[in-house]
Every structure is written in C-alpha cells, then in structure tokens.
Design a protein around this motif. Structure first.
Motif, PDB file in Angstrom:
ATOM      1  N   MET A   1       0.875  -1.360   0.022  1.00 54.03           N
ATOM      2  CA  MET A   1      -0.231  -0.108  -0.055  1.00 54.03           C
ATOM      3  C   MET A   1       1.302   0.982   0.108  1.00 54.03           C
ATOM      4  O   MET A   1       2.071   0.753   0.649  1.00 54.03           O
ATOM      5  CB  MET A   1      -0.587  -0.170   0.871  1.00 54.03           C
ATOM      6  CG  MET A   1      -1.886   1.131   1.514  1.00 54.03           C
ATOM      7  SD  MET A   1      -2.495   1.067   2.719  1.00 54.03           S
ATOM      8  CE  MET A   1      -4.123  -0.125   2.758  1.00 54.03           C
ATOM      9  N   ALA A   2       0.713   2.232  -0.938  1.00 52.46           N
ATOM     10  CA  ALA A   2       1.463   3.517  -0.523  1.00 52.46           C
ATOM     11  C   ALA A   2       1.212   4.261   0.542  1.00 52.46           C
ATOM     12  O   ALA A   2       0.545   4.301   1.006  1.00 52.46           O
ATOM     13  CB  ALA A   2       0.838   4.372  -2.364  1.00 52.46           C
ATOM     14  N   ARG A   3       2.412   4.903   0.469  1.00 52.12           N
ATOM     15  CA  ARG A   3       1.848   5.793   1.732  1.00 52.12           C
ATOM     16  C   ARG A   3       1.170   6.848   1.475  1.00 52.12           C
ATOM     17  O   ARG A   3       1.092   7.162   0.500  1.00 52.12           O
ATOM     18  CB  ARG A   3       3.582   6.585   2.244  1.00 52.12           C
ATOM     19  CG  ARG A   3       4.370   5.269   2.495  1.00 52.12           C
ATOM     20  CD  ARG A   3       5.772   5.741   3.266  1.00 52.12           C
ATOM     21  NE  ARG A   3       5.872   6.919   2.693  1.00 52.12           N
ATOM     22  CZ  ARG A   3       7.497   7.892   3.537  1.00 52.12           C
ATOM     23  NH1 ARG A   3       8.027   7.304   4.772  1.00 52.12           N
ATOM     24  NH2 ARG A   3       7.892   9.240   3.421  1.00 52.12           N
ATOM     25  N   ALA A   4       0.658   7.316   2.797  1.00 48.44           N
ATOM     26  CA  ALA A   4      -0.337   8.599   2.843  1.00 48.44           C
ATOM     27  C   ALA A   4       0.087   9.202   3.883  1.00 48.44           C
ATOM     28  O   ALA A   4       0.147   8.958   5.302  1.00 48.44           O
ATOM     29  CB  ALA A   4      -1.836   8.073   2.464  1.00 48.44           C
ATOM     30  N   LEU A   5      -0.060  10.721   3.749  1.00 50.66           N
ATOM     31  CA  LEU A   5      -0.020  11.526   5.242  1.00 50.66           C
ATOM     32  C   LEU A   5      -1.764  12.274   4.792  1.00 50.66           C
ATOM     33  O   LEU A   5      -2.054  13.078   4.336  1.00 50.66           O
ATOM     34  CB  LEU A   5       0.612  12.501   5.530  1.00 50.66           C
ATOM     35  CG  LEU A   5       0.751  13.551   5.885  1.00 50.66           C
ATOM     36  CD1 LEU A   5       1.311  12.971   7.064  1.00 50.66           C
ATOM     37  CD2 LEU A   5       2.611  14.887   5.584  1.00 50.66           C
ATOM     38  N   ILE A   6      -2.271  12.055   6.405  1.00 50.03           N
ATOM     39  CA  ILE A   6      -3.321  12.676   6.407  1.00 50.03           C
ATOM     40  C   ILE A   6      -2.958  14.429   7.309  1.00 50.03           C
ATOM     41  O   ILE A   6      -2.511  14.124   8.387  1.00 50.03           O
ATOM     42  CB  ILE A   6      -4.374  12.145   7.742  1.00 50.03           C
ATOM     43  CG1 ILE A   6      -5.018  11.019   6.403  1.00 50.03           C
ATOM     44  CG2 ILE A   6      -5.673  12.648   7.603  1.00 50.03           C
ATOM     45  CD1 ILE A   6      -6.094  10.240   7.555  1.00 50.03           C
ATOM     46  N   GLN A   7      -2.839  15.671   6.267  1.00 50.82           N
ATOM     47  CA  GLN A   7      -2.406  16.443   7.199  1.00 50.82           C
ATOM     48  C   GLN A   7      -4.118  16.912   7.787  1.00 50.82           C
ATOM     49  O   GLN A   7      -4.801  17.442   7.077  1.00 50.82           O
ATOM     50  CB  GLN A   7      -1.970  17.086   6.119  1.00 50.82           C
ATOM     51  CG  GLN A   7      -0.942  16.280   6.105  1.00 50.82           C
ATOM     52  CD  GLN A   7       0.370  17.747   4.270  1.00 50.82           C
ATOM     53  OE1 GLN A   7      -0.860  18.754   3.395  1.00 50.82           O
ATOM     54  NE2 GLN A   7       1.613  17.789   4.626  1.00 50.82           N
ATOM     55  N   ASN A   8      -3.535  18.255   8.576  1.00 49.50           N
ATOM     56  CA  ASN A   8      -4.068  19.497   8.664  1.00 49.50           C
ATOM     57  C   ASN A   8      -5.085  18.866   9.848  1.00 49.50           C
ATOM     58  O   ASN A   8      -6.416  18.787   9.352  1.00 49.50           O
ATOM     59  CB  ASN A   8      -4.620  20.270   7.386  1.00 49.50           C
ATOM     60  CG  ASN A   8      -5.368  21.816   7.496  1.00 49.50           C
ATOM     61  OD1 ASN A   8      -4.759  21.745   9.127  1.00 49.50           O
ATOM     62  ND2 ASN A   8      -6.592  21.654   6.871  1.00 49.50           N
TER      63      ASN A   8
ATOM     64  N   GLY B   1      -0.437  16.233  11.589  1.00 46.45           N
ATOM     65  CA  GLY B   1      -0.225  14.908  10.224  1.00 46.45           C
ATOM     66  C   GLY B   1      -0.233  14.181  10.895  1.00 46.45           C
ATOM     67  O   GLY B   1       0.384  13.775  11.489  1.00 46.45           O
ATOM     68  N   ILE B   2      -1.124  12.636  10.201  1.00 44.76           N
ATOM     69  CA  ILE B   2      -0.576  10.956  10.351  1.00 44.76           C
ATOM     70  C   ILE B   2       0.147  10.336   9.221  1.00 44.76           C
ATOM     71  O   ILE B   2      -0.194  10.713   8.129  1.00 44.76           O
ATOM     72  CB  ILE B   2      -2.148  10.308  11.098  1.00 44.76           C
ATOM     73  CG1 ILE B   2      -2.314  11.436  11.588  1.00 44.76           C
ATOM     74  CG2 ILE B   2      -2.191   9.328  11.701  1.00 44.76           C
ATOM     75  CD1 ILE B   2      -4.239  10.755  12.244  1.00 44.76           C
ATOM     76  N   LEU B   3       1.233  10.033   9.160  1.00 44.64           N
ATOM     77  CA  LEU B   3       1.604   9.343   8.381  1.00 44.64           C
ATOM     78  C   LEU B   3       1.381   7.967   7.820  1.00 44.64           C
ATOM     79  O   LEU B   3       1.469   7.390   9.387  1.00 44.64           O
ATOM     80  CB  LEU B   3       2.582   8.958   8.337  1.00 44.64           C
ATOM     81  CG  LEU B   3       4.124   8.966   7.047  1.00 44.64           C
ATOM     82  CD1 LEU B   3       3.556   9.166   5.580  1.00 44.64           C
ATOM     83  CD2 LEU B   3       5.620   9.159   7.334  1.00 44.64           C
ATOM     84  N   ILE B   4       0.898   7.036   7.353  1.00 48.18           N
ATOM     85  CA  ILE B   4       0.579   6.178   7.529  1.00 48.18           C
ATOM     86  C   ILE B   4       1.233   5.457   5.903  1.00 48.18           C
ATOM     87  O   ILE B   4       1.353   5.473   4.940  1.00 48.18           O
ATOM     88  CB  ILE B   4      -1.036   5.539   6.653  1.00 48.18           C
ATOM     89  CG1 ILE B   4      -2.357   7.034   7.644  1.00 48.18           C
ATOM     90  CG2 ILE B   4      -1.537   4.193   6.855  1.00 48.18           C
ATOM     91  CD1 ILE B   4      -3.373   6.788   7.221  1.00 48.18           C
TER      92      ILE B   4
END
Length: 400
Positions: free
Chosen positions: A1-8, A21-24
């Motif tokens: 799975m590609a990395r994703a970052l939930i920001q703000n 932010g949360i880095l997944i």
C-alpha cells in the motif's frame, strides 16, 4: 500500500489535543508529524482542520438499523456493523442477549463469516454474551424464559464450539456456580463482567479473585446499598467506586446516566478506569416512534422518546439508540468531560480491556484505524487500516 499523509488535523490522543499529521504506511501508523510536517513519496490528504482520533471501539452492541445479532442472519450482521461504522466504530463486539441456546452457535457462525467479509472494513474480535446467567430480579428487558444458573454441561460445549470467539461474557457472579464459571472463562482469556446482578460488595470482591474485572452498564440493573437483617449492605455500585481492578462501563447516551450522574462517576472514578458503550438495540438508526425491540424471536415493542427507547408504559428503558460519535458527543457536550478523555474512553481503554495491542491509539506501529470528526463531534471520515471505509462526503477525500 502506498504511503499516505493525513495533514491539517487536530490529533486527539493520549489525553491531549495537538495540531499535526498522521503518516500511514501498509495499514499502520508510521509516524505522527508536527503541524506542517511533510514526507517524501507520500500521497497527502487534507484533513480540513477536523479532529482525528483512533477508531472508536464499542464492546457492547446488540443491534441497529432494525436488526439484532440474535436474529441469526448475515443480513443482521451486515446492517448492524455498517450502522456502527458510519459513526466511527472500527472495532466492536456483537452482543448476544438471553435467547434459545442454538442462536448463540448460529451467531458465532455468522461472526466468522462477517469477519471474513469485513476484513478490510472493521475488526470483530469476538462476541459478547450478556446472559443467560443473570439475576431474575435484575433482568431488565431480557427474556426471563431463558434465564438460568451457570451449568458446565451447557457453557463448556459452547465455549469449546466458539474456539476463542467469545471475547466477553457478562453474568451475575453471585449465582450458584458463578465463581466456577469465572475460573473456567478466565483461564481461556474471556473478559468477565458483572451484569444484571444482586451481588454485594463482598461478593464482588470475591468475584475479582475468580477473574471478574469489569462492571457492565454501571448503575443499570445493578445492586446498591440494601438492608439484610436490618443492617446496611453495600452492593456492586459501591464496589465499582472502590476496587481499582474493575473497569467501569457506562452507556453514554445522556439518558441511561443523566449528565449529573455521569459527571459524578467521572469525577470519582476518572477516565483511567471508564469506557463508553452504546448498548444499542435494533431500533438504533430508526425513526420510530413505535419500534420492535425483541430479540431471539421474541415479539416486543418500545417507544423512541427523549433520545432513548422506553417501555410502552414509560416505566423504564429498553435500550440505547446512540452509537460511536454520538456517545463521545454526549459525554463531552452534555456531561462536560474533556474531549481527550472522552476519546480515551471510546478507543484506548476498550482496546486495553480486549488486549488489542495495536488499536486504540494514534501512535507509530498501531493500526491506522482513524476517525475524523468535526466540532459537533460528527464522524466525517472513517479509515480502517489506512483505507477510507466511510465518509459523510466522499468528494472530501482530497490528495495529490
């Protein structure tokens, strides 16, 4: 799975709220980044300033959307689980009440199918059985025809059949055979809870020595101070305040525990030992006012009024219709509990009770089960192991 970052987002975790932010990565949280933090080779998702918490965990759910887990159908599982997911519940225990014993096995069979079907949507660690072993005088809305005392000839074959899929069992430990039942279940990793009980303070203390570690829906169908031979005798409620070994479950709908009582419990017990549950029944998500509330083939009606399901004569409650974000909202907005503590009681603490080591927190290495909710504490987006599984507005999932 590609990395994703939930920001703000405003991260609610560990008793505090902070921007970040949360880095997944690969379904897990790889890092919690400070506000404005970035990461290379990452798809970014704008959290829109929403709050972010670990996915909610409800250890006591009977049903919803017109269904009950005792219906014995896969349709019931799918509808109830979807209803919870929309409100941010990423882990839950389908709860079985008193009923014909074959329904317990059928419900366990259905759990196994649902677990496979929902492997990418929701965690179903096992079932919670609330009955048959309860005090007849404390039956509440339970079907009295199926109330029994613990019998090894009945519970041992069921536990063997479940093969680890009974996560929790709520009973009245003062019943004949209750302590032996506790010993047997505790040795097999089943979380033991005191419920629908006339146990005294002394009996609760003894039950702790037989593996009981939890009080089901505190104050509801639970013994308090009574008189015996003229002397006052403390009950399970007093034990709940006194024994640090006990987890305290509260129905956080603003009705079962009025705000003043909820606040009183919180002040004297604290978020360290409390957790929120819905205890919601099949009427959750329905308009009413007259609704079906029966289970296990029993015909029974109730009325939705004042945010709860009441007996038709309004003498008592049949059950709750609140779920997930609604529980956090009531605890925070109606009862005045700090938001970070409400989230702790809806995520971190229930994960500890079930010994789910990688759920309930927003920390590196934990499953990326995440709820984004707004100032009204309404779930807007729900992620399970990093994948978006529910959203009030699918188009809000941005990124680059």
């Amino acid at each position: 799975m590609a990395r994703a970052l939930i920001q703000n987002v405003k991260i609610v975790d560990g008793g505090s709220i902070k921007d970040g932010g949360i880095l997944i990565e690969n379904g897990r949280i790889a890092a919690i980044l400070p506000e404005g933090g970035d990461a290379a080779d990452t798809r970014t998702i704008d959290g829109g300033g929403l709050y972010a918490s670990a996915g909610f965990i409800d250890l006591h759910v009977h049903g919803g959307a017109g269904h009950d887990f005792m219906d014995g159908t896969m349709e019931a599982y799918r509808a109830c689980c979807d209803q919870q997911l929309r409100h941010g519940v990423t882990t839950m225990l389908p709860t079985l009440s008193t009923g014909p014993e074959p329904l317990f096995r059928r419900a366990i069979d259905n759990l196994r199918v649902a677990r496979r079907e929902r492997a990418g949507l929701q965690c179903l660690p096992g079932v919670h059985i609330e009955g048959q072993y309860i005090a007849a005088a404390r039956s509440g809305g339970m079907d009295e025809r199926n109330i029994k005392t613990p019998d090894p000839a009945a519970y041992i074959p069921l536990i063997d059949y479940a093969a680890g899929d009974i996560a929790r069992w709520s009973i009245a430990p003062e019943l004949p055979g209750g302590f032996a039942f506790g010993d047997y279940c505790a040795a097999r990793g089943i979380v033991l809870s005191i419920a629908h009980s006339d146990a005294t303070y002394v009996e609760v203390r003894e039950a702790i020595g037989h593996g009981f570690c939890h009080l089901t829906h505190f104050y509801s169908d639970m013994n308090t101070v009574t008189r015996r031979n003229g002397f006052r005798v403390m009950g399970a409620i007093e034990a709940g305040y006194d024994f640090p070994e006990l987890w305290i479950e509260v129905i956080s709908d603003g009705c079962h525990l009025p705000p003043d009582l909820f606040s009183y419990i919180y002040r004297h017990i604290g978020a360290e030992r409390m957790h929120l549950v819905s205890d919601c029944i099949r009427a959750a998500g329905l308009d009413g006012p007259i609704v079906d509330v029966g289970e296990g083939g029993r015909a029974l009606k109730g009325i939705i009024e004042d945010g709860v399901v009441k007996f038709l004569d309004r003498s008592a409650f049949h059950g709750s219709i609140a779920q997930g974000d609604m529980l956090v909202r009531a605890a925070h907005r109606a009862c005045g509990v700090p938001l970070a503590d409400c989230v702790r009681m809806m995520a971190e603490n229930p994960a500890k009770i079930l010994r789910l080591d990688h759920k309930g927190r927003l920390l590196p290495g934990y499953d990326a089960d995440i709820v984004l909710f707004d100032e009204q504490i309404t779930a807007k987006r729900v992620y399970y192991r990093g994948a978006l599984v529910s959203a009030a507005n699918q188009s809000s999932e941005g990124g680059r």
